[in-house]
Scaffold this active site. Structure first.
Site, PDB file in Angstrom:
ATOM      1  N   ASP A 121       3.127 -20.642 -13.703  1.00  0.00           N
ATOM      2  CA  ASP A 121       4.186 -20.135 -14.564  1.00  0.00           C
ATOM      3  C   ASP A 121       5.444 -19.935 -13.718  1.00  0.00           C
ATOM      4  OD1 ASP A 121       5.951 -18.690 -16.112  1.00  0.00           O
ATOM      5  OD2 ASP A 121       4.499 -17.188 -16.783  1.00  0.00           O
ATOM      6  N   HIS A 165       8.513 -17.058 -16.331  1.00  0.00           N
ATOM      7  CA  HIS A 165       8.584 -15.592 -16.384  1.00  0.00           C
ATOM      8  C   HIS A 165       8.713 -15.047 -14.968  1.00  0.00           C
ATOM      9  CE1 HIS A 165       6.549 -16.873 -20.117  1.00  0.00           C
ATOM     10  NE2 HIS A 165       7.404 -16.006 -20.624  1.00  0.00           N
ATOM     11  N   SER A 201      10.248 -14.248 -24.877  1.00  0.00           N
ATOM     12  CA  SER A 201       9.382 -13.587 -23.893  1.00  0.00           C
ATOM     13  C   SER A 201      10.143 -13.156 -22.636  1.00  0.00           C
ATOM     14  CB  SER A 201       8.231 -14.504 -23.498  1.00  0.00           C
ATOM     15  OG  SER A 201       8.738 -15.712 -22.974  1.00  0.00           O
TER      16      SER A 201
END
Ligand SMILES: *[C@@H]1O[C@H](CO)[C@@H](O)[C@H](O)[C@H]1NC(C)=O
Ligand SMILES: *[C@@H]1O[C@H](CO)[C@@H](O)[C@H](O)[C@H]1NC(C)=O
Ligand SMILES: *[C@@H]1O[C@H](CO)[C@@H](O)[C@H](O)[C@H]1NC(C)=O
Ligand SMILES: *[C@@H]1O[C@H](CO)[C@@H](O)[C@H](O)[C@H]1NC(C)=O
Length: 417
Positions: free
Chosen positions: A379, A382, A146
């Protein structure tokens, strides 16, 4: 005597002034010539090369260190609100919710305004039109997890922002394959989901998930023939508990002990390296490997951070060092020359650039509930877009023009030396 000396002083003053004037004229002439020279170059380079004159300036040898090399990855972050970010998230309709921090209500935007500057040279700005020209007729693939999807989204937004939307084709809905096409340039930029690079096989009968370290992922058939390849792996190898994606490791048809992951990772990297050495024609294809993207968890927790870390020693590395060493040993020991996008350290500073709780579009309730327990929901892996991955792509671009292909090195020799 007195008069003579006055005369003498006047004369000295006079000749000194003329000297200065003369010097200035010469200087002016030179700068004019330089401008003319640059202007001529700009003209001579079109239409194959759309470098702005600012970027053209950067190609001069003076931007290199004594060894004639510039390490793009050693430097510092500089606050530059002018000209940053390079695109607006509203202009990039396919940006995923996961990283659209502004759209998701993140209240601060300062993280979009920092610029990476190298110690040894000035790094060119990402010039989307020039990049499109360089990629004309080419296939670019990004393969990995990702974080490489994060980089794909960034690259595609950067390019998309420079063409009319009607001249683009984007298919981003599928999880395992995404593609952007710039029709007028015959460019495709693809993303292949392959977090291990090697094959994760689910046995249908036993439902056992087998990670085969000696067999490359099935999508590798599609990787073949691309002109630019950008790989990454690492993050999924260290997942444990419910995030661990395999049940058993397999090597040479035998099960492998997975109490220690290093040996399996080493073999998997070899499997990838052998594939590249066998399938890539370096005359045509440039292969990049992007280093580990750092997380800001635990002692480096990212929540509520709005400025980069100043002191790098305050970052406590989370990712296991032996795996990084395996990657570096592999990519530097191959027959094919691999360009290593060594972005780990420069990204470590960017504690401020993660989505934290702003990862869901317009779902205020979810964000509010996340805000109540950010310690479990933030998060910190990312990156917001626009944001840090734009810098990774700027460095990809810079390494294409600075360290460049044979042609651009020749170009430097011919023009400036
Ligand atoms: C477009 O690029 C592909 C390679 O990516 C090539 O095979 C094809 O011939 C190109 N088409 C045109 C019209 O240039
Ligand atoms: C590699 O690509 C170049 C340019 O396309 C071609 O001339 C050369 O024959 C290729 N080499 C091999 C081994 O296929
Ligand atoms: C985050 O920042 C807000 C606003 O400055 C503050 O009210 C809140 O307590 C902070 N939360 C944490 C966990 O630091
Ligand atoms: C990558 O960068 C780190 C730190 O900036 C450095 O220690 C390491 O040697 C670099 N790796 C390679 C292969 O250049």
């Amino acid at each position: 005597m007195e008069t003579l000396s006055i005369f003498d002083r006047k004369w000295k003053l006079c000749s000194f002034t003329s000297l200065i004037i003369c010097f200035n004229i010469i200087l002016l002439r030179l700068t004019n010539l330089q401008n003319l020279h640059d202007a001529f170059l700009t003209l001579a380079l079109t239409p194959n090369n759309y470098l702005t004159s600012e970027n053209l300036e950067l190609l001069k040898p003076s931007t290199y260190n004594e060894k004639g090399k510039c390490n793009l990855f050693e430097g510092r972050w500089v606050y530059k609100p002018m000209g940053n970010p390079l695109y607006r998230s509203s202009k990039c309709p396919f940006l995923s919710d996961q990283v659209s921090c502004r759209r998701n209500g993140r209240p601060d935007f300062e993280y979009e305004k920092w610029s990476w500057e190298a110690n040894d040279c000035r790094i060119p700005r990402f010039d989307a039109i020039d990049m499109l020209e360089r990629l004309r007729g080419k296939r670019v693939i990004l393969v990995g997890d990702s974080l490489n999807r994060n980089q794909w989204e960034s690259l595609v937004c950067l390019l998309y922002s420079a063409i009319p939307s009607s001249r683009a084709h984007v298919n981003f809905r599928e999880g395992s394959y995404k593609v952007f096409k710039a029709k007028d340039y015959n460019i495709s930029v693809e993303f292949y989901w392959s977090p291990f690079l090697v094959q994760l096989h689910s046995n249908k009968e036993t439902t056992t998930r087998v990670l085969r370290v000696d067999k490359l992922d099935g999508s590798s058939r599609q990787w073949q023939g691309a002109d630019i390849m950008v790989f990454n792996t690492g993050h999924w190898w260290v997942h444990r508990g419910k995030f661990k994606a395999w049940d058993v490791l397999q090597y040479n048809r035998k099960l492998m002990d997975d109490t220690k992951i290093e040996p399996a990772f080493e073999i998997a990297m070899k499997t990838w390296a052998n594939w590249v050495d066998k399938n890539v024609n370096s005359t045509r294809t440039t292969v990049f490997f992007r280093s580990i993207s750092p997380e800001h968890k635990g002692e480096n927790w990212c929540f509520n951070e709005t400025k980069p870390i100043k002191d790098e020693s305050s970052y406590v590395p989370v990712f296991p060092k032996p795996l990084v060493e395996t990657v570096e040993r592999t990519v530097t020991g191959m027959k094919t020359q691999i360009r290593y996008l060594n972005i780990t350290k420069l990204s470590q500073y960017r504690i401020d650039a993660h989505p934290t709780v702003y990862t869901t579009r317009k779902d205020k309730q979810l964000i509010e509930s996340k805000l109540k327990t950010p310690e479990v929901t933030a998060d910190c892996s990312h990156w917001c877009l626009p944001g840090l991955p734009d810098t990774w792509n700027r460095l990809l671009y810079a390494s294409m023009i600075l360290e460049g292909s044979e042609t651009s090195t020749n170009y430097l020799h011919e023009v400036f030396w």
